[in-house]
Design a protein around this motif. Structure first.
Motif, PDB file in Angstrom:
ATOM      1  N   THR A  34      49.520 107.281  76.652  1.00 37.77           N
ATOM      2  CA  THR A  34      49.137 105.950  76.192  1.00 37.77           C
ATOM      3  C   THR A  34      47.755 105.971  75.565  1.00 37.77           C
ATOM      4  O   THR A  34      47.524 105.350  74.519  1.00 37.77           O
ATOM      5  N   TYR A  35      46.833 106.695  76.181  1.00 41.04           N
ATOM      6  CA  TYR A  35      45.484 106.804  75.615  1.00 41.04           C
ATOM      7  C   TYR A  35      45.537 107.484  74.246  1.00 41.04           C
ATOM      8  O   TYR A  35      44.906 107.021  73.285  1.00 41.04           O
ATOM      9  N   ARG A  36      46.296 108.567  74.154  1.00 39.10           N
ATOM     10  CA  ARG A  36      46.404 109.282  72.886  1.00 39.10           C
ATOM     11  C   ARG A  36      47.094 108.436  71.819  1.00 39.10           C
ATOM     12  O   ARG A  36      46.695 108.454  70.651  1.00 39.10           O
ATOM     13  N   ILE A  37      48.116 107.677  72.211  1.00 39.67           N
ATOM     14  CA  ILE A  37      48.830 106.814  71.272  1.00 39.67           C
ATOM     15  C   ILE A  37      47.898 105.742  70.720  1.00 39.67           C
ATOM     16  O   ILE A  37      47.898 105.471  69.513  1.00 39.67           O
ATOM     17  N   SER A  38      47.091 105.147  71.580  1.00 40.23           N
ATOM     18  CA  SER A  38      46.170 104.110  71.099  1.00 40.23           C
ATOM     19  C   SER A  38      45.133 104.701  70.146  1.00 40.23           C
ATOM     20  O   SER A  38      44.773 104.071  69.149  1.00 40.23           O
ATOM     21  N   HIS A  39      44.672 105.923  70.423  1.00 49.33           N
ATOM     22  CA  HIS A  39      43.713 106.567  69.529  1.00 49.33           C
ATOM     23  C   HIS A  39      44.349 106.860  68.166  1.00 49.33           C
ATOM     24  O   HIS A  39      43.737 106.586  67.120  1.00 49.33           O
ATOM     25  N   LEU A  40      45.563 107.395  68.169  1.00 48.46           N
ATOM     26  CA  LEU A  40      46.230 107.719  66.901  1.00 48.46           C
ATOM     27  C   LEU A  40      46.580 106.453  66.121  1.00 48.46           C
ATOM     28  O   LEU A  40      46.543 106.454  64.888  1.00 48.46           O
ATOM     29  N   THR A  41      46.896 105.385  66.823  1.00 53.05           N
ATOM     30  CA  THR A  41      47.198 104.123  66.149  1.00 53.05           C
ATOM     31  C   THR A  41      45.977 103.611  65.405  1.00 53.05           C
ATOM     32  O   THR A  41      46.082 103.172  64.253  1.00 53.05           O
ATOM     33  N   GLU A  42      44.819 103.684  66.041  1.00 51.64           N
ATOM     34  CA  GLU A  42      43.586 103.266  65.375  1.00 51.64           C
ATOM     35  C   GLU A  42      43.286 104.154  64.175  1.00 51.64           C
ATOM     36  O   GLU A  42      42.835 103.680  63.131  1.00 51.64           O
ATOM     37  N   HIS A  43      43.537 105.452  64.305  1.00 53.69           N
ATOM     38  CA  HIS A  43      43.317 106.379  63.196  1.00 53.69           C
ATOM     39  C   HIS A  43      44.218 106.031  62.006  1.00 53.69           C
ATOM     40  O   HIS A  43      43.777 106.039  60.856  1.00 53.69           O
ATOM     41  N   LEU A  44      45.477 105.699  62.309  1.00 58.87           N
ATOM     42  CA  LEU A  44      46.419 105.407  61.234  1.00 58.87           C
ATOM     43  C   LEU A  44      46.150 104.070  60.561  1.00 58.87           C
ATOM     44  O   LEU A  44      46.563 103.865  59.419  1.00 58.87           O
ATOM     45  N   LYS A  45      45.462 103.166  61.233  1.00 60.01           N
ATOM     46  CA  LYS A  45      45.104 101.907  60.586  1.00 60.01           C
ATOM     47  C   LYS A  45      44.131 102.146  59.434  1.00 60.01           C
ATOM     48  O   LYS A  45      44.166 101.454  58.425  1.00 60.01           O
ATOM     49  N   GLU A  46      43.275 103.154  59.584  1.00 64.60           N
ATOM     50  CA  GLU A  46      42.307 103.485  58.531  1.00 64.60           C
ATOM     51  C   GLU A  46      42.866 104.494  57.539  1.00 64.60           C
ATOM     52  O   GLU A  46      42.494 104.491  56.373  1.00 64.60           O
ATOM     53  N   ASN A  47      43.723 105.398  58.005  1.00 62.16           N
ATOM     54  CA  ASN A  47      44.245 106.485  57.175  1.00 62.16           C
ATOM     55  C   ASN A  47      45.764 106.394  57.114  1.00 62.16           C
ATOM     56  O   ASN A  47      46.474 107.215  57.670  1.00 62.16           O
ATOM     57  N   HIS A  48      46.257 105.404  56.418  1.00 60.48           N
ATOM     58  CA  HIS A  48      47.692 105.142  56.417  1.00 60.48           C
ATOM     59  C   HIS A  48      48.517 106.201  55.686  1.00 60.48           C
ATOM     60  O   HIS A  48      49.729 106.246  55.842  1.00 60.48           O
ATOM     61  N   LYS A  49      47.895 107.060  54.918  1.00 62.54           N
ATOM     62  CA  LYS A  49      48.631 108.110  54.208  1.00 62.54           C
ATOM     63  C   LYS A  49      48.691 109.419  54.987  1.00 62.54           C
ATOM     64  O   LYS A  49      49.222 110.413  54.489  1.00 62.54           O
ATOM     65  N   ASP A  50      48.179 109.446  56.181  1.00 62.09           N
ATOM     66  CA  ASP A  50      48.165 110.646  57.010  1.00 62.09           C
ATOM     67  C   ASP A  50      49.527 110.800  57.686  1.00 62.09           C
ATOM     68  O   ASP A  50      49.754 110.335  58.795  1.00 62.09           O
ATOM     69  N   HIS A  51      50.447 111.442  56.994  1.00 63.10           N
ATOM     70  CA  HIS A  51      51.818 111.532  57.469  1.00 63.10           C
ATOM     71  C   HIS A  51      51.970 112.473  58.656  1.00 63.10           C
ATOM     72  O   HIS A  51      52.856 112.260  59.500  1.00 63.10           O
ATOM     73  N   ALA A  52      51.140 113.495  58.758  1.00 64.69           N
ATOM     74  CA  ALA A  52      51.220 114.413  59.896  1.00 64.69           C
ATOM     75  C   ALA A  52      50.864 113.685  61.191  1.00 64.69           C
ATOM     76  O   ALA A  52      51.523 113.861  62.224  1.00 64.69           O
TER      77      ALA A  52
END
Length: 90
Positions: A34-52
């Motif tokens: 859950t902690y990792r998912i929340s971190h990656l979700t925040e990352h993807l909000k800024e970097n929406h083209k990061d498909h990996a």
């Protein structure tokens, strides 16, 4: 790094059944995911083209879902407790 030893120890201490040493219980693993998912979700909000990262986020959500399904089958009270503690259902 966003997830160092101190942060992992804090998560395992809070959600694990046996303290910091309990890294394998379902509760501690779900909390870590859950902690990792929340971190990656925040990352993807800024970097929406990061498909990996999007793919790894999807895989993590699937792993967490599988662990929660396992816990739901085995012990419904533990399942309800961890869902409530992590705020997974709204």
């Amino acid at each position: 790094m966003y997830l160092d030893k101190a942060k992992k120890a804090e998560i395992f201490e809070k959600y694990g059944k046996g303290g910091v040493k309990d890294t394998g219980s379902v509760e501690s693993q779900v909390a870590l995911f859950t902690y990792r998912i929340s971190h990656l979700t925040e990352h993807l909000k800024e970097n929406h083209k990061d498909h990996a990262t999007a793919r790894s986020l999807t895989k993590l959500v699937g792993k967490r879902r599988a662990l929660l399904d396992y816990m739901k089958e085995r012990d419904i009270e533990r399942y309800r407790a961890i869902v409530k503690a992590l705020g997974l259902r709204r």
